[in-house]
Scaffold this motif. Structure first.
Motif, PDB file in Angstrom:
ATOM      1  N   LEU A  81      33.467  22.316  65.851  1.00 50.87           N
ATOM      2  CA  LEU A  81      34.157  22.559  64.572  1.00 50.87           C
ATOM      3  C   LEU A  81      34.939  23.872  64.634  1.00 50.87           C
ATOM      4  CD1 LEU A  81      31.387  21.303  62.115  1.00 50.87           C
ATOM      5  CD2 LEU A  81      33.659  20.278  62.430  1.00 50.87           C
ATOM      6  N   HIS A  82      34.335  24.894  65.228  1.00 54.05           N
ATOM      7  CA  HIS A  82      35.055  26.159  65.424  1.00 54.05           C
ATOM      8  C   HIS A  82      36.318  25.939  66.265  1.00 54.05           C
ATOM      9  CE1 HIS A  82      32.715  29.631  63.900  1.00 54.05           C
ATOM     10  NE2 HIS A  82      31.655  28.838  64.014  1.00 54.05           N
ATOM     11  N   ARG A  83      36.126  25.225  67.384  1.00 54.49           N
ATOM     12  CA  ARG A  83      37.253  25.010  68.295  1.00 54.49           C
ATOM     13  C   ARG A  83      38.407  24.301  67.577  1.00 54.49           C
ATOM     14  NH1 ARG A  83      39.087  21.028  70.627  1.00 54.49           N
ATOM     15  NH2 ARG A  83      37.330  19.656  70.170  1.00 54.49           N
ATOM     16  N   ARG A  84      38.053  23.259  66.820  1.00 51.91           N
ATOM     17  CA  ARG A  84      39.103  22.504  66.108  1.00 51.91           C
ATOM     18  C   ARG A  84      39.784  23.359  65.046  1.00 51.91           C
ATOM     19  NH1 ARG A  84      36.010  17.233  64.231  1.00 51.91           N
ATOM     20  NH2 ARG A  84      37.959  16.807  63.158  1.00 51.91           N
ATOM     21  N   LEU A  85      38.998  24.165  64.344  1.00 53.67           N
ATOM     22  CA  LEU A  85      39.594  25.019  63.301  1.00 53.67           C
ATOM     23  C   LEU A  85      40.536  26.041  63.930  1.00 53.67           C
ATOM     24  CD1 LEU A  85      39.705  25.838  60.303  1.00 53.67           C
ATOM     25  CD2 LEU A  85      37.726  27.322  60.720  1.00 53.67           C
ATOM     26  N   HIS A  86      40.108  26.587  65.062  1.00 54.05           N
ATOM     27  CA  HIS A  86      40.879  27.679  65.661  1.00 54.05           C
ATOM     28  C   HIS A  86      42.071  27.198  66.478  1.00 54.05           C
ATOM     29  CE1 HIS A  86      36.802  29.896  65.221  1.00 54.05           C
ATOM     30  NE2 HIS A  86      37.489  29.896  64.096  1.00 54.05           N
ATOM     31  N   GLU A  87      42.194  25.882  66.594  1.00 55.02           N
ATOM     32  CA  GLU A  87      43.406  25.311  67.207  1.00 55.02           C
ATOM     33  C   GLU A  87      44.571  25.296  66.225  1.00 55.02           C
ATOM     34  OE1 GLU A  87      41.530  22.089  70.398  1.00 55.02           O
ATOM     35  OE2 GLU A  87      42.392  21.364  68.500  1.00 55.02           O
ATOM     36  N   LEU A  88      44.270  25.377  64.947  1.00 53.73           N
ATOM     37  CA  LEU A  88      45.318  25.238  63.936  1.00 53.73           C
ATOM     38  C   LEU A  88      46.166  26.512  63.859  1.00 53.73           C
ATOM     39  CD1 LEU A  88      43.198  23.698  61.021  1.00 53.73           C
ATOM     40  CD2 LEU A  88      44.303  22.535  62.953  1.00 53.73           C
ATOM     41  N   ARG A 129      44.020  33.320  63.590  1.00 54.38           N
ATOM     42  CA  ARG A 129      43.723  31.916  63.329  1.00 54.38           C
ATOM     43  C   ARG A 129      43.123  31.803  61.935  1.00 54.38           C
ATOM     44  NH1 ARG A 129      46.391  31.728  67.039  1.00 54.38           N
ATOM     45  NH2 ARG A 129      46.104  30.686  69.048  1.00 54.38           N
ATOM     46  N   ILE A 130      42.992  30.554  61.461  1.00 55.89           N
ATOM     47  CA  ILE A 130      42.254  30.326  60.223  1.00 55.89           C
ATOM     48  C   ILE A 130      40.768  30.511  60.544  1.00 55.89           C
ATOM     49  CG2 ILE A 130      41.635  28.645  58.434  1.00 55.89           C
ATOM     50  CD1 ILE A 130      44.530  29.016  58.234  1.00 55.89           C
ATOM     51  N   LEU A 131      40.082  31.310  59.721  1.00 56.45           N
ATOM     52  CA  LEU A 131      38.651  31.552  59.922  1.00 56.45           C
ATOM     53  C   LEU A 131      37.872  31.079  58.703  1.00 56.45           C
ATOM     54  CD1 LEU A 131      38.824  35.288  61.159  1.00 56.45           C
ATOM     55  CD2 LEU A 131      39.139  33.193  62.505  1.00 56.45           C
ATOM     56  N   THR A 164      39.614  33.145  55.658  1.00 57.57           N
ATOM     57  CA  THR A 164      40.759  34.044  55.742  1.00 57.57           C
ATOM     58  C   THR A 164      41.415  33.824  57.102  1.00 57.57           C
ATOM     59  OG1 THR A 164      41.441  36.371  55.558  1.00 57.57           O
ATOM     60  CG2 THR A 164      39.336  35.964  56.622  1.00 57.57           C
ATOM     61  N   GLU A 165      42.247  34.763  57.541  1.00 55.69           N
ATOM     62  CA  GLU A 165      42.856  34.650  58.865  1.00 55.69           C
ATOM     63  C   GLU A 165      42.515  35.881  59.691  1.00 55.69           C
ATOM     64  OE1 GLU A 165      47.006  33.602  58.429  1.00 55.69           O
ATOM     65  OE2 GLU A 165      46.489  31.967  57.082  1.00 55.69           O
ATOM     66  N   GLY A 166      42.379  35.688  60.994  1.00 62.03           N
ATOM     67  CA  GLY A 166      42.017  36.798  61.876  1.00 62.03           C
ATOM     68  C   GLY A 166      41.666  36.256  63.249  1.00 62.03           C
ATOM     69  N   PRO A 167      40.967  37.067  64.060  1.00 65.60           N
ATOM     70  CA  PRO A 167      40.630  36.628  65.418  1.00 65.60           C
ATOM     71  C   PRO A 167      39.492  35.602  65.432  1.00 65.60           C
ATOM     72  CG  PRO A 167      39.786  38.842  65.021  1.00 65.60           C
ATOM     73  CD  PRO A 167      40.545  38.450  63.786  1.00 65.60           C
ATOM     74  N   ALA A 168      39.669  34.508  66.182  1.00 66.48           N
ATOM     75  CA  ALA A 168      38.677  33.431  66.245  1.00 66.48           C
ATOM     76  C   ALA A 168      37.298  33.946  66.651  1.00 66.48           C
ATOM     77  CB  ALA A 168      39.151  32.353  67.224  1.00 66.48           C
TER      78      ALA A 168
END
Ligand SMILES: Nc1ncnc2c1ncn2[C@@H]1O[C@H](COP(=O)(O)OP(=O)(O)O)[C@@H](O)[C@H]1O
Ligand SMILES: [Mg+2]
Length: 214
Positions: free
Chosen positions: A88-95, A106-108, A133-137
């Motif tokens: 789930l993290h990987r998929r979110l941080h691909e966006l 990335r979206i966090l 929020t947004e920031g580093p994965a």
């Protein structure tokens, strides 16, 4: 009667399709609703948002247990759970990020743990986007690891052994470098108004466990 009550929100069933999540002390759901809508459009599994006004979020009612419930009753094993959380993290941080122009951002979610994943008929769905929020994965990974470790180091918690195994499996399956962001994750947990004194006191040993588990 609420379906569920958290530390600062109640979730009510409206009908078979919708729930209302209401913050008890006011607040504004506009930010989290905007992020949920954005990631939904990009194919990430979140509840559909129907309405967002002040403290109230009306969204798709999901069926199925939370990932925690599935782990507790034995419908999900810790290896699969850890892999699922990492995925789930990987998929979110691909966006792509919605607002930031920093190429590292990335979206966090920042609260992605087994209580905030529902195993619905349409697959795992991530809820509770209040901290998003947004920031580093890596910060997202660090927070999930730290939250699992907080449970793992709480001797009186029946879920401590499972949380420990889940932490190891999560770190095995997640890429990135969560340890790089541990100090920032710790600082965020330390100032989280939802954490009690005893929980704050366990943070250093939780951080130590994450560092040893990686
Ligand atoms: N869209 C939803 N459909 C069905 N149940 C939900 C939904 N959103 C939340 N819930 C229920 O409410 C609980 C708390 O929701 P959550 O958004 O995590 O708030 P908090 O952590 O502040 O209590 C969840 O564990 C779940 O049982
Ligand atoms: Mg929650």
């Amino acid at each position: 009667v609420p379906l569920a009550s958290g530390r600062d929100a109640d979730v009510f069933a409206i009908d078979a399709q919708r729930v209302l999540r209401r913050y008890r002390d006011g607040g504004d759901v506009a930010g989290e609703a905007a992020i949920m809508g954005y990631v939904a459009e990009l194919g990430f599994p979140v509840p559909i948002v129907y309405e967002a006004t002040r403290a109230d979020l009306v969204m798709e009612r999901l069926d199925g247990p939370t990932m925690t419930q599935a782990l507790v009753v034995g419908d999900l094993d810790v290896q699969t759970g850890g892999a699922l959380l990492a995925d789930l993290h990987r998929r979110l941080h691909e966006l792509p990020p919605r607002l930031s122009s920093d190429p590292g951002d990335r979206i966090l979610h920042l609260d992605l743990h087994p209580f905030n994943v529902m195993l619905s008929r349409r697959g795992p769905v991530v809820i509770d986007w209040r901290n998003a929020t947004e920031g580093p994965a890596d910060l997202d990974l660090a927070l999930s690891a730290l939250i699992l470790a907080e449970v793992a180091v709480e001797d009186a918690n029946d879920m401590a052994p499972a949380a420990n195994l889940l932490l190891t499996a999560f770190l095995e399956h997640s890429g990135g470098d969560p340890l790089r962001m541990m100090d920032r994750a710790l600082a965020m947990r330390r100032t989280d108004p939802n954490l009690a004194g005893a929980e704050i006191d366990r943070l250093p040993s939780a951080a130590g466990l994450v560092r040893r588990s990686r």
